[in-house]
Write an enzyme that holds these catalytic residues in place. Structure first.
Site, PDB file in Angstrom:
ATOM      1  N   HIS A   1       0.743  -1.275   0.243  1.00  0.00           N
ATOM      2  CA  HIS A   1      -0.360  -0.108   0.348  1.00  0.00           C
ATOM      3  C   HIS A   1       1.158   1.504  -0.147  1.00  0.00           C
ATOM      4  O   HIS A   1       0.664   2.371   0.157  1.00  0.00           O
ATOM      5  CB  HIS A   1      -1.086   0.353   0.936  1.00  0.00           C
ATOM      6  CG  HIS A   1      -1.619  -0.943   1.692  1.00  0.00           C
ATOM      7  ND1 HIS A   1      -2.930  -1.751   1.322  1.00  0.00           N
ATOM      8  CD2 HIS A   1      -1.311  -2.247   1.930  1.00  0.00           C
ATOM      9  CE1 HIS A   1      -3.279  -2.074   1.413  1.00  0.00           C
ATOM     10  NE2 HIS A   1      -2.272  -2.925   1.890  1.00  0.00           N
TER      11      HIS A   1
ATOM     12  N   SER B   1      16.779  21.133 -16.183  1.00  0.00           N
ATOM     13  CA  SER B   1      15.631  22.379 -16.748  1.00  0.00           C
ATOM     14  C   SER B   1      15.906  23.045 -17.383  1.00  0.00           C
ATOM     15  O   SER B   1      16.654  24.083 -17.367  1.00  0.00           O
ATOM     16  CB  SER B   1      14.457  22.533 -15.233  1.00  0.00           C
ATOM     17  OG  SER B   1      14.142  23.928 -15.225  1.00  0.00           O
TER      18      SER B   1
ATOM     19  N   LYS C   1      17.699  20.755 -11.543  1.00  0.00           N
ATOM     20  CA  LYS C   1      17.007  20.233 -11.599  1.00  0.00           C
ATOM     21  C   LYS C   1      17.401  19.159 -12.478  1.00  0.00           C
ATOM     22  O   LYS C   1      18.499  19.457 -13.095  1.00  0.00           O
ATOM     23  CB  LYS C   1      15.765  20.081 -12.695  1.00  0.00           C
ATOM     24  CG  LYS C   1      14.559  20.920 -11.984  1.00  0.00           C
ATOM     25  CD  LYS C   1      13.872  20.859 -10.932  1.00  0.00           C
ATOM     26  CE  LYS C   1      12.418  20.057 -12.351  1.00  0.00           C
ATOM     27  NZ  LYS C   1      11.721  18.729 -11.085  1.00  0.00           N
TER      28      LYS C   1
ATOM     29  N   GLU D   1      10.082   8.229 -16.613  1.00  0.00           N
ATOM     30  CA  GLU D   1       9.189   8.687 -17.415  1.00  0.00           C
ATOM     31  C   GLU D   1       8.593   8.442 -18.860  1.00  0.00           C
ATOM     32  O   GLU D   1       7.702   7.826 -18.854  1.00  0.00           O
ATOM     33  CB  GLU D   1       9.207  10.028 -17.053  1.00  0.00           C
ATOM     34  CG  GLU D   1       9.189  10.321 -15.724  1.00  0.00           C
ATOM     35  CD  GLU D   1      10.004  11.683 -15.727  1.00  0.00           C
ATOM     36  OE1 GLU D   1       8.986  12.800 -15.256  1.00  0.00           O
ATOM     37  OE2 GLU D   1      10.356  12.418 -15.978  1.00  0.00           O
TER      38      GLU D   1
END
Ligand code: ARG
Length: 472
Positions: free
Chosen positions: A162, A283, A289, A296
């Protein structure tokens, strides 16, 4: 739009008009199926050899055909072949070029054959190749997972259910869980290879043919181990494409799950791994970043592969026998699934082999979340307390720790004793995180000795599968 008169179709005899440019393009599959050229030529050469052996064509004609096809092969290989959209597909592109090059003999190649059994044969050959390549990439990823599991043996991390901390596990155990998923994908991929390993050629358009073809001859030359026993099924079956695209889809699902964990683990909140710079991007505005773009993308590309499978399933639904033009739509999605999976497998192998495993962050994470609670309850069970009662006692203990902001590892024997007389000095060992892990020695468990056995089993299967693939 001008009718197209430049190029007369191979079926031109019965037609008074050529199609318009738009419908010609709409009906063409050449841009998609031209990548099957190698198999198309191989299949035509096998067919020609068989026509020769059966005395259906003269030996001189067959020599001219095979020489002509070899020349076309060299031209395509060298990038010198001019593909023309007036040819609907790769089969017609090659055949019309052959006729243009060698004349009459070229016009004899299609004797006893239809594009229906030809396209099916080409596709079977191509899927055999693709599944072989993808199975090879799966082996590389599996080996990488074994390597990472070996190299980081002993690193403890939190295991979750969970998405809540549950019990500590070995990081190697977590990596090996993926190893087994990709091993099943390998099996699915080799099953897809076997499903494609059956020859449609010799079925002609749908009903077989009056020429005395020798289908076994062609199967042997093309390396097919079986022959379709029914000509209607041979030209209409696309199950092997479903098997292949399903295998790709399940593998993408597995990759997406792993990608998701890598993304999560590389957040500042987790910090369990650091993705290599070569698998990250920055970024354009925020200088600090470092984004896990490639993980992804692997996660994101899963949708399109599953979409490819759905497209194929729905295209086939309710299709009557035998060939229908709908089936020309089969290849684009299947090739997309194969290309996408290949890229994603390569990317995942690269990410896994270059990522940094942050042992300290994983250990630190393993101390929180009261993950030794089950072991404390098991300790009480060992002292004769019924499990339900033990569960309750430790539950109360966790509640008081939570209120006081303490971990189970910070408790003294006195603290424990306050909750139950059964807690003795040795109870402190029960919450030692390494011991919590190492005691789980059941087969398939996360204990060190069990994972060592698991690693050996994983290596043995890797070796078997490597050997198996080399026989395909
Ligand atoms: N381009 C077609 C395909 O990919 C080849 C088979 C065409 N057969 C036919 N009867 N139109 O499916």
């Amino acid at each position: 739009m001008e009718p197209n008169s430049k190029h007369k179709a191979l079926w031109g005899g019965r037609f008074e008009k050529s199609p318009e440019r738009f419908t010609q393009e709409f009906g063409a599959s050449l841009p998609v199926d031209k990548r099957m050229w190698r198999g198309d030529i191989k299949g035509s050469i096998a067919h020609a050899h068989m026509l020769d052996a059966q005395g259906i064509l003269s030996h001189e004609d067959v020599v001219a055909i095979v020489d002509g096809l070899e020349k076309i092969k060299a031209e395509i290989d060298a990038g010198e072949f001019e593909f023309d959209i007036n040819d609907e597909d790769i089969h017609m592109a090659i055949e019309s070029k052959l006729i243009a090059d060698i004349g009459e003999a070229g016009g004899r190649l299609h004797t006893g054959r239809s594009r229906n059994d030809q396209v099916a044969t080409d596709t079977h050959l191509y899927i055999k190749r693709l599944s072989h390549v993808l199975a090879g990439h799966l082996l590389e990823l599996r080996l990488t997972l074994i390597d990472v599991a070996r190299k980081n043996f002993g690193v403890v991390m939190p295991g979750y259910t969970h998405m809540q901390k549950a019990q500590p596990i070995l990081f190697s155990h977590h990596m090996l869980a993926y190893y087994w998923m990709f091993s099943r994908d390998f099996k699915r991929m080799t099953n897809a290879f076997e499903a494609a390993d059956i020859l449609p050629l010799g079925s002609a358009a749908l009903a077989g043919t009056t020429y005395p073809l020798d289908r076994s001859f062609v199967a042997d030359e093309l390396g097919f181990s079986r022959i379709y026993p029914n000509s209607l099924d041979a030209v209409s079956d696309r199950d092997f494409l479903l098997d292949f695209t399903y295998a790709c889809s399940v593998c993408m699902i597995h990759l997406s799950r792993l990608a998701e964990e890598l993304i999560l683990w590389s957040t500042d909140e987790f910090g369990f791994i650091t993705m290599d710079d070569s698998y990250s991007t920055g970024s354009s505005i925020m200088p600090q970043k470092k984004n896990p773009d490639f993980a992804e993308l692997v996660r994101g590309k899963t949708g399109r592969v599953v979409g490819d499978l759905m497209g194929l399933l729905v295209m086939l639904k309710s299709l009557p026998l035998a060939y229908n033009k709908d089936m020309q739509e089969d290849k684009e999605g299947v090739f997309d699934a194969a290309d996408t999976l290949e890229d994603c497998l390569r990317c995942m192998t690269g990410m896994i082999s270059t990522m940094r495993v942050n042992e300290g962050r994983m250990r630190q994470g393993s101390l929180g979340g009261f993950m030794a609670a089950t072991d404390l309850a098991d300790y009480l069970v060992g002292k004769g307390v019924p499990f339900r009662r033990a569960h309750e006692i430790v539950g109360e203990l966790v509640l008081s720790c939570e209120k006081e902001g303490r971990t189970l590892q910070s408790l003294t024997v006195e603290d424990l004793h306050a909750h139950s007389d059964y807690f003795k000095e040795d109870a402190l060992e029960a919450v030692d995180i390494d011991k919590v892990v190492s005691k789980r020695t059941t087969v398939g468990g996360t204990g060190h000795s069990a994972v060592e056995n698991q690693l050996e089993e994983a290596e043995a299967l890797y070796n078997l599968d490597t050997e198996l693939l080399s026989t395909f």
